[in-house]
Design a protein around this motif. Structure first.
Motif, PDB file in Angstrom:
ATOM      1  N   THR A  13       0.827  -1.199   0.000  1.00 56.87           N
ATOM      2  CA  THR A  13       0.000   0.000   0.000  1.00 56.87           C
ATOM      3  C   THR A  13       0.862   1.250   0.000  1.00 56.87           C
ATOM      4  OG1 THR A  13      -1.722  -1.178   1.186  1.00 56.87           O
ATOM      5  CG2 THR A  13      -1.835   1.213   1.227  1.00 56.87           C
ATOM      6  N   TRP A  14       1.895   1.250   0.815  1.00 55.53           N
ATOM      7  CA  TRP A  14       2.808   2.406   0.879  1.00 55.53           C
ATOM      8  C   TRP A  14       3.497   2.602  -0.461  1.00 55.53           C
ATOM      9  CZ3 TRP A  14       8.182   2.602   0.410  1.00 55.53           C
ATOM     10  CH2 TRP A  14       8.751   3.828   0.748  1.00 55.53           C
ATOM     11  N   ALA A  15       3.995   1.520  -1.054  1.00 52.65           N
ATOM     12  CA  ALA A  15       4.685   1.616  -2.341  1.00 52.65           C
ATOM     13  C   ALA A  15       3.729   2.061  -3.439  1.00 52.65           C
ATOM     14  CB  ALA A  15       5.326   0.281  -2.698  1.00 52.65           C
ATOM     15  N   THR A  16       2.511   1.563  -3.415  1.00 53.76           N
ATOM     16  CA  THR A  16       1.518   1.940  -4.415  1.00 53.76           C
ATOM     17  C   THR A  16       1.214   3.428  -4.332  1.00 53.76           C
ATOM     18  OG1 THR A  16       0.540  -0.258  -4.356  1.00 53.76           O
ATOM     19  CG2 THR A  16      -0.825   1.504  -5.245  1.00 53.76           C
ATOM     20  N   ARG A  17       1.122   3.950  -3.142  1.00 52.09           N
ATOM     21  CA  ARG A  17       0.840   5.379  -2.974  1.00 52.09           C
ATOM     22  C   ARG A  17       2.023   6.247  -3.419  1.00 52.09           C
ATOM     23  NH1 ARG A  17      -2.084   5.348   2.904  1.00 52.09           N
ATOM     24  NH2 ARG A  17      -4.028   4.433   2.177  1.00 52.09           N
ATOM     25  N   LEU A  18       3.218   5.675  -3.398  1.00 52.96           N
ATOM     26  CA  LEU A  18       4.420   6.434  -3.730  1.00 52.96           C
ATOM     27  C   LEU A  18       4.677   6.484  -5.239  1.00 52.96           C
ATOM     28  CD1 LEU A  18       6.853   7.919  -2.494  1.00 52.96           C
ATOM     29  CD2 LEU A  18       8.045   5.726  -2.475  1.00 52.96           C
ATOM     30  N   VAL A  19       4.216   5.477  -5.970  1.00 53.72           N
ATOM     31  CA  VAL A  19       4.565   5.347  -7.384  1.00 53.72           C
ATOM     32  C   VAL A  19       4.083   6.540  -8.215  1.00 53.72           C
ATOM     33  CG1 VAL A  19       4.214   3.958  -9.466  1.00 53.72           C
ATOM     34  CG2 VAL A  19       4.710   2.848  -7.294  1.00 53.72           C
ATOM     35  N   ARG A  20       2.839   6.908  -8.114  1.00 49.13           N
ATOM     36  CA  ARG A  20       2.287   7.997  -8.923  1.00 49.13           C
ATOM     37  C   ARG A  20       3.001   9.320  -8.651  1.00 49.13           C
ATOM     38  NH1 ARG A  20      -0.917   7.084 -11.535  1.00 49.13           N
ATOM     39  NH2 ARG A  20      -2.827   7.580 -12.507  1.00 49.13           N
ATOM     40  N   PRO A  21       3.185   9.734  -7.383  1.00 41.70           N
ATOM     41  CA  PRO A  21       3.908  10.996  -7.151  1.00 41.70           C
ATOM     42  C   PRO A  21       5.343  10.972  -7.675  1.00 41.70           C
ATOM     43  CG  PRO A  21       2.724  10.340  -5.171  1.00 41.70           C
ATOM     44  CD  PRO A  21       2.603   9.212  -6.148  1.00 41.70           C
ATOM     45  N   VAL A  22       5.984   9.818  -7.606  1.00 38.27           N
ATOM     46  CA  VAL A  22       7.350   9.717  -8.148  1.00 38.27           C
ATOM     47  C   VAL A  22       7.310   9.901  -9.662  1.00 38.27           C
ATOM     48  CG1 VAL A  22       9.254   8.109  -8.575  1.00 38.27           C
ATOM     49  CG2 VAL A  22       8.323   8.345  -6.279  1.00 38.27           C
ATOM     50  N   GLY A  23       6.332   9.340 -10.329  1.00 37.33           N
ATOM     51  CA  GLY A  23       6.186   9.528 -11.768  1.00 37.33           C
ATOM     52  C   GLY A  23       5.959  10.987 -12.123  1.00 37.33           C
ATOM     53  N   ILE A  24       5.086  11.637 -11.360  1.00 34.22           N
ATOM     54  CA  ILE A  24       4.813  13.060 -11.609  1.00 34.22           C
ATOM     55  C   ILE A  24       6.067  13.896 -11.354  1.00 34.22           C
ATOM     56  CG2 ILE A  24       3.479  15.050 -10.785  1.00 34.22           C
ATOM     57  CD1 ILE A  24       1.165  13.000 -10.293  1.00 34.22           C
ATOM     58  N   ALA A  26       9.119  12.888 -11.671  1.00 32.76           N
ATOM     59  CA  ALA A  26      10.048  12.639 -12.781  1.00 32.76           C
ATOM     60  C   ALA A  26       9.659  13.463 -14.009  1.00 32.76           C
ATOM     61  CB  ALA A  26      10.075  11.149 -13.127  1.00 32.76           C
ATOM     62  N   VAL A  27       8.375  13.582 -14.278  1.00 31.53           N
ATOM     63  CA  VAL A  27       7.920  14.405 -15.408  1.00 31.53           C
ATOM     64  C   VAL A  27       8.346  15.849 -15.189  1.00 31.53           C
ATOM     65  CG1 VAL A  27       5.908  15.343 -16.602  1.00 31.53           C
ATOM     66  CG2 VAL A  27       5.995  12.910 -16.042  1.00 31.53           C
ATOM     67  N   ILE A  28       8.114  16.369 -13.989  1.00 25.51           N
ATOM     68  CA  ILE A  28       8.483  17.757 -13.683  1.00 25.51           C
ATOM     69  C   ILE A  28       9.991  17.948 -13.790  1.00 25.51           C
ATOM     70  CG2 ILE A  28       8.532  19.492 -11.848  1.00 25.51           C
ATOM     71  CD1 ILE A  28       5.793  18.272 -10.925  1.00 25.51           C
ATOM     72  N   ALA A  29      10.759  17.012 -13.213  1.00 26.24           N
ATOM     73  CA  ALA A  29      12.226  17.110 -13.275  1.00 26.24           C
ATOM     74  C   ALA A  29      12.707  17.067 -14.722  1.00 26.24           C
ATOM     75  CB  ALA A  29      12.865  15.982 -12.466  1.00 26.24           C
ATOM     76  N   ILE A 135      13.985  11.916 -21.730  1.00 27.92           N
ATOM     77  CA  ILE A 135      13.888  10.516 -21.317  1.00 27.92           C
ATOM     78  C   ILE A 135      13.290  10.399 -19.913  1.00 27.92           C
ATOM     79  CG2 ILE A 135      15.256   8.476 -20.703  1.00 27.92           C
ATOM     80  CD1 ILE A 135      17.065   9.232 -23.111  1.00 27.92           C
ATOM     81  N   ILE A 136      13.736  11.244 -18.996  1.00 27.78           N
ATOM     82  CA  ILE A 136      13.209  11.212 -17.626  1.00 27.78           C
ATOM     83  C   ILE A 136      11.721  11.556 -17.622  1.00 27.78           C
ATOM     84  CG2 ILE A 136      13.315  12.380 -15.379  1.00 27.78           C
ATOM     85  CD1 ILE A 136      16.386  12.490 -15.818  1.00 27.78           C
ATOM     86  N   ALA A 137      11.323  12.554 -18.398  1.00 25.36           N
ATOM     87  CA  ALA A 137       9.905  12.927 -18.465  1.00 25.36           C
ATOM     88  C   ALA A 137       9.068  11.789 -19.056  1.00 25.36           C
ATOM     89  CB  ALA A 137       9.731  14.201 -19.286  1.00 25.36           C
ATOM     90  N   LEU A 138       9.581  11.135 -20.091  1.00 25.34           N
ATOM     91  CA  LEU A 138       8.855  10.003 -20.671  1.00 25.34           C
ATOM     92  C   LEU A 138       8.735   8.847 -19.685  1.00 25.34           C
ATOM     93  CD1 LEU A 138      10.262   9.978 -24.323  1.00 25.34           C
ATOM     94  CD2 LEU A 138       7.965  10.653 -23.572  1.00 25.34           C
ATOM     95  N   LEU A 139       9.811   8.566 -18.963  1.00 29.00           N
ATOM     96  CA  LEU A 139       9.750   7.518 -17.937  1.00 29.00           C
ATOM     97  C   LEU A 139       8.748   7.893 -16.844  1.00 29.00           C
ATOM     98  CD1 LEU A 139      13.513   6.540 -17.605  1.00 29.00           C
ATOM     99  CD2 LEU A 139      11.658   5.144 -18.545  1.00 29.00           C
ATOM    100  N   GLY A 140       8.737   9.153 -16.469  1.00 29.97           N
ATOM    101  CA  GLY A 140       7.772   9.617 -15.480  1.00 29.97           C
ATOM    102  C   GLY A 140       6.347   9.445 -15.965  1.00 29.97           C
ATOM    103  N   CYS A 141       6.111   9.758 -17.235  1.00 28.81           N
ATOM    104  CA  CYS A 141       4.775   9.553 -17.810  1.00 28.81           C
ATOM    105  C   CYS A 141       4.404   8.072 -17.772  1.00 28.81           C
ATOM    106  CB  CYS A 141       4.731  10.043 -19.257  1.00 28.81           C
ATOM    107  SG  CYS A 141       4.656  11.826 -19.436  1.00 28.81           S
ATOM    108  N   ALA A 142       5.339   7.224 -18.166  1.00 34.11           N
ATOM    109  CA  ALA A 142       5.074   5.786 -18.168  1.00 34.11           C
ATOM    110  C   ALA A 142       4.775   5.282 -16.756  1.00 34.11           C
ATOM    111  CB  ALA A 142       6.269   5.031 -18.758  1.00 34.11           C
ATOM    112  N   ILE A 143       5.543   5.725 -15.793  1.00 36.44           N
ATOM    113  CA  ILE A 143       5.313   5.312 -14.402  1.00 36.44           C
ATOM    114  C   ILE A 143       3.939   5.785 -13.948  1.00 36.44           C
ATOM    115  CG2 ILE A 143       6.032   5.745 -12.015  1.00 36.44           C
ATOM    116  CD1 ILE A 143       8.934   5.757 -13.069  1.00 36.44           C
ATOM    117  N   SER A 144       3.601   7.019 -14.264  1.00 34.95           N
ATOM    118  CA  SER A 144       2.302   7.566 -13.852  1.00 34.95           C
ATOM    119  C   SER A 144       1.152   6.817 -14.505  1.00 34.95           C
ATOM    120  CB  SER A 144       2.199   9.041 -14.206  1.00 34.95           C
ATOM    121  OG  SER A 144       3.125   9.781 -13.459  1.00 34.95           O
ATOM    122  N   LEU A 145       1.333   6.410 -15.753  1.00 40.15           N
ATOM    123  CA  LEU A 145       0.263   5.712 -16.460  1.00 40.15           C
ATOM    124  C   LEU A 145       0.050   4.291 -15.962  1.00 40.15           C
ATOM    125  CD1 LEU A 145       0.908   6.921 -20.114  1.00 40.15           C
ATOM    126  CD2 LEU A 145      -0.997   7.562 -18.617  1.00 40.15           C
TER     127      LEU A 145
END
Length: 161
Positions: A13-24, A26-29, A135-145
């Motif tokens: 549950t903790w990891a699941t909650r962390l994945v989306r913000p990390v993706g976002i 990464a997109v911002i970075a 590349i980082i932004a694309l990876l962030g998008c993929a993680i978020s999706l």
């Protein structure tokens, strides 16, 4: 439910909650890196153009063009070296005697080449930052999706069995 299952469930549950913000994040970075790289590229290019350097007509490429990018800077650095070597008989600054009257001219040519090479390196770092940012932004998008969506505020979670 065992302690191991509860621990795994809490971690999941903790990891699941962390994945989306990390993706976002990464997109911002990634976007920040693309913008910063573009700004650096623009600044270096405008500073080179402000010097009003023109690639020598006898250069291997870009003769007569204003030095404003990495390729024109390399072409000008190369022709400066060619001219300096021709004048010094193929000797470098370090190879010339200290009292040689050509030494200051060869030294200036060396400094000019080093300055142009510094701009080329700056263009390279800027291009690297922009490429890595994409590349980082694309990876962030993929993680978020692919990140599981959290249940909405009005949706009740299924009871644990």
């Amino acid at each position: 439910m065992t302690v191991a299952t509860e621990t795994r469930s809490a971690t999941s549950t903790w990891a699941t909650r962390l994945v989306r913000p990390v993706g976002i994040l990464a997109v911002i970075a990634g976007l920040v890196m693309v913008i910063a790289g573009g700004v650096v590229w623009g600044v270096v290019s405008s500073q080179l153009q402000a010097q009003k350097i023109t690639v020598s007509e006898d250069a291997a490429a870009f003769g007569g063009q204003t030095v404003a990018g990495p390729f024109t800077a390399l072409a000008q650095a190369d022709i400066i070296n060619t001219h300096a070597e021709k004048l010094s008989g193929g000797k470098t600054y370090a190879e010339l005697e200290q009292d040689d009257p050509l030494r200051p001219m060869v030294m200036n040519a060396s400094f000019l080449r080093a300055s142009l090479f510094t701009s080329v390196v700056s263009f390279g770092v800027a291009a690297f930052a922009m490429g890595a940012g994409v590349i980082i932004a694309l990876l962030g998008c993929a993680i978020s999706l692919i990140a599981p969506r959290r249940a909405g505020a009005g949706t009740a979670a299924a009871p644990a069995v």
